[in-house]
Design a protein around this motif. Sequence first.
Motif, PDB file in Angstrom:
ATOM      1  N   THR A 135      -1.884  -2.823  -1.428  1.00  0.00           N
ATOM      2  CA  THR A 135      -1.919  -3.990  -0.539  1.00  0.00           C
ATOM      3  C   THR A 135      -2.515  -5.208  -1.223  1.00  0.00           C
ATOM      4  OG1 THR A 135      -4.109  -3.447   0.373  1.00  0.00           O
ATOM      5  CG2 THR A 135      -2.207  -2.449   1.440  1.00  0.00           C
ATOM      6  N   LEU A 136      -3.109  -5.030  -2.390  1.00  0.00           N
ATOM      7  CA  LEU A 136      -3.767  -6.138  -3.069  1.00  0.00           C
ATOM      8  C   LEU A 136      -2.740  -7.001  -3.802  1.00  0.00           C
ATOM      9  CD1 LEU A 136      -6.844  -4.234  -4.547  1.00  0.00           C
ATOM     10  CD2 LEU A 136      -6.709  -5.540  -2.419  1.00  0.00           C
ATOM     11  N   PRO A 137      -2.849  -8.319  -3.701  1.00  0.00           N
ATOM     12  CA  PRO A 137      -1.874  -9.195  -4.344  1.00  0.00           C
ATOM     13  C   PRO A 137      -2.049  -9.289  -5.853  1.00  0.00           C
ATOM     14  CG  PRO A 137      -3.576 -10.494  -3.258  1.00  0.00           C
ATOM     15  CD  PRO A 137      -3.826  -9.065  -2.882  1.00  0.00           C
ATOM     16  N   SER A 138      -3.256  -9.070  -6.338  1.00  0.00           N
ATOM     17  CA  SER A 138      -3.527  -9.179  -7.770  1.00  0.00           C
ATOM     18  C   SER A 138      -3.420  -7.800  -8.432  1.00  0.00           C
ATOM     19  CB  SER A 138      -4.912  -9.774  -7.986  1.00  0.00           C
ATOM     20  OG  SER A 138      -5.892  -8.956  -7.367  1.00  0.00           O
ATOM     21  N   VAL A 139      -3.840  -7.717  -9.687  1.00  0.00           N
ATOM     22  CA  VAL A 139      -3.822  -6.441 -10.406  1.00  0.00           C
ATOM     23  C   VAL A 139      -4.918  -5.544  -9.837  1.00  0.00           C
ATOM     24  CG1 VAL A 139      -4.100  -5.324 -12.639  1.00  0.00           C
ATOM     25  CG2 VAL A 139      -2.968  -7.553 -12.497  1.00  0.00           C
ATOM     26  N   PRO A 140      -4.569  -4.438  -9.182  1.00  0.00           N
ATOM     27  CA  PRO A 140      -5.589  -3.590  -8.559  1.00  0.00           C
ATOM     28  C   PRO A 140      -6.342  -2.771  -9.601  1.00  0.00           C
ATOM     29  CG  PRO A 140      -3.429  -2.617  -8.253  1.00  0.00           C
ATOM     30  CD  PRO A 140      -3.211  -3.933  -8.938  1.00  0.00           C
ATOM     31  N   SER A 141      -7.549  -2.354  -9.217  1.00  0.00           N
ATOM     32  CA  SER A 141      -8.385  -1.594 -10.154  1.00  0.00           C
ATOM     33  C   SER A 141      -9.157  -0.508  -9.408  1.00  0.00           C
ATOM     34  CB  SER A 141      -9.352  -2.529 -10.884  1.00  0.00           C
ATOM     35  OG  SER A 141     -10.103  -3.305  -9.957  1.00  0.00           O
ATOM     36  N   TRP A 142      -9.226   0.668 -10.023  1.00  0.00           N
ATOM     37  CA  TRP A 142      -9.893   1.833  -9.432  1.00  0.00           C
ATOM     38  C   TRP A 142     -10.743   2.493 -10.503  1.00  0.00           C
ATOM     39  CZ3 TRP A 142      -6.844   6.840  -7.673  1.00  0.00           C
ATOM     40  CH2 TRP A 142      -7.756   7.783  -7.177  1.00  0.00           C
ATOM     41  N   LEU A 143     -12.024   2.654 -10.214  1.00  0.00           N
ATOM     42  CA  LEU A 143     -12.949   3.400 -11.064  1.00  0.00           C
ATOM     43  C   LEU A 143     -13.339   4.673 -10.331  1.00  0.00           C
ATOM     44  CD1 LEU A 143     -14.952   3.743 -13.472  1.00  0.00           C
ATOM     45  CD2 LEU A 143     -16.611   2.430 -12.113  1.00  0.00           C
ATOM     46  N   ASP A 144     -13.078   5.831 -10.944  1.00  0.00           N
ATOM     47  CA  ASP A 144     -13.419   7.118 -10.348  1.00  0.00           C
ATOM     48  C   ASP A 144     -14.535   7.758 -11.168  1.00  0.00           C
ATOM     49  OD1 ASP A 144     -13.336   9.304  -8.650  1.00  0.00           O
ATOM     50  OD2 ASP A 144     -11.767  10.307  -9.814  1.00  0.00           O
ATOM     51  N   LEU A 145     -15.719   7.830 -10.586  1.00  0.00           N
ATOM     52  CA  LEU A 145     -16.874   8.440 -11.246  1.00  0.00           C
ATOM     53  C   LEU A 145     -16.879   9.937 -10.986  1.00  0.00           C
ATOM     54  CD1 LEU A 145     -19.546   5.769 -10.227  1.00  0.00           C
ATOM     55  CD2 LEU A 145     -18.290   5.924 -12.393  1.00  0.00           C
ATOM     56  N   CYS A 146     -17.233  10.722 -11.999  1.00  0.00           N
ATOM     57  CA  CYS A 146     -17.176  12.183 -11.925  1.00  0.00           C
ATOM     58  C   CYS A 146     -15.743  12.605 -11.596  1.00  0.00           C
ATOM     59  CB  CYS A 146     -18.163  12.719 -10.897  1.00  0.00           C
ATOM     60  SG  CYS A 146     -19.888  12.243 -11.184  1.00  0.00           S
ATOM     61  N   CYS A 147     -14.809  12.148 -12.407  1.00  0.00           N
ATOM     62  CA  CYS A 147     -13.384  12.299 -12.116  1.00  0.00           C
ATOM     63  C   CYS A 147     -12.849  13.685 -12.421  1.00  0.00           C
ATOM     64  CB  CYS A 147     -12.593  11.257 -12.884  1.00  0.00           C
ATOM     65  SG  CYS A 147     -12.577  11.506 -14.680  1.00  0.00           S
ATOM     66  N   GLY A 148     -13.640  14.568 -13.018  1.00  0.00           N
ATOM     67  CA  GLY A 148     -13.159  15.899 -13.358  1.00  0.00           C
ATOM     68  C   GLY A 148     -12.053  15.835 -14.393  1.00  0.00           C
ATOM     69  N   SER A 149     -10.929  16.452 -14.101  1.00  0.00           N
ATOM     70  CA  SER A 149      -9.807  16.467 -15.040  1.00  0.00           C
ATOM     71  C   SER A 149      -9.085  15.131 -15.090  1.00  0.00           C
ATOM     72  CB  SER A 149      -8.805  17.562 -14.658  1.00  0.00           C
ATOM     73  OG  SER A 149      -8.207  17.261 -13.415  1.00  0.00           O
ATOM     74  N   GLY A 150      -9.355  14.255 -14.122  1.00  0.00           N
ATOM     75  CA  GLY A 150      -8.643  12.990 -14.041  1.00  0.00           C
ATOM     76  C   GLY A 150      -7.280  13.122 -13.402  1.00  0.00           C
ATOM     77  N   ARG A 151      -7.002  14.274 -12.776  1.00  0.00           N
ATOM     78  CA  ARG A 151      -5.672  14.532 -12.229  1.00  0.00           C
ATOM     79  C   ARG A 151      -5.265  13.488 -11.189  1.00  0.00           C
ATOM     80  NH1 ARG A 151      -3.974  20.494 -10.371  1.00  0.00           N
ATOM     81  NH2 ARG A 151      -4.314  20.709 -12.630  1.00  0.00           N
TER      82      ARG A 151
END
Length: 232
Positions: free
Chosen positions: A49-65
């Motif tokens: 829903t964001l008009p700009s480049v979205p960004s997500w930081l996942d802490l303790c992401c495990g395998s990153g799946r």
Amino acid sequence: MDAAHLLADPALEASPVVANNAMNRLRGLRGPNSYARELGFDPVERLRTLPSVPSWLDLCCGSGRALIEAAAAFGDRDVTLIGVDLVEFFDRAPGDRPLLVAESVTRYAPGRTFDLITCVHGLHYVGDRLGVLARGASWLAEDGLLVADLDLAEVVTGDARALRRDLRAAGFEYDARRRRVVRRGPGAAPLPYRYLGADDRAGAGYTGQPSVASHYERIRTPSGASSPACGA
């Protein structure tokens, strides 16, 4: 708790309770065992829903799946996806997204802000939980959202009610039923606590898995202002 049994970060991170390769290994983006189920919303749909480049930081992401599946869901759209985990047991990503970083979340410094920051059942294994939350608040974009699982029974301060008040005063919302903390929008959010160390012998938490108890001292100057504290 005898202070002699509290572990500083280097010893804690070497503990088999913390340095495990099981946490978040199988949790994907969507489905029965997923981020969407745990968080109560689909991270990709929120970011779309964001008009700009979205960004997500996942802490303790495990395998990153979950992040790898998110990269596939975004397709060719420009997006920033970063996962951080202490143990380098990452799944192989087919392209150059996401960026998966092997680092302690208590030392990680992204050098940028994010629209979404998550920590799904990761703080159970972190020593200075409050410090991570305070630093995470400073990494949020203007309309950013931070969501993390946090069991206050594992945060030992000597006054649970005061801890809830202090979280609210610093701009965090706490859902006791879901054991979840939320922060909306950026800001310096130091909490009036000095981290003393962690106990890796705390036993199973509410998830049924072994977890860590974080110990703090609540600190105030005579005038009532906070002295150097978590996130300061």
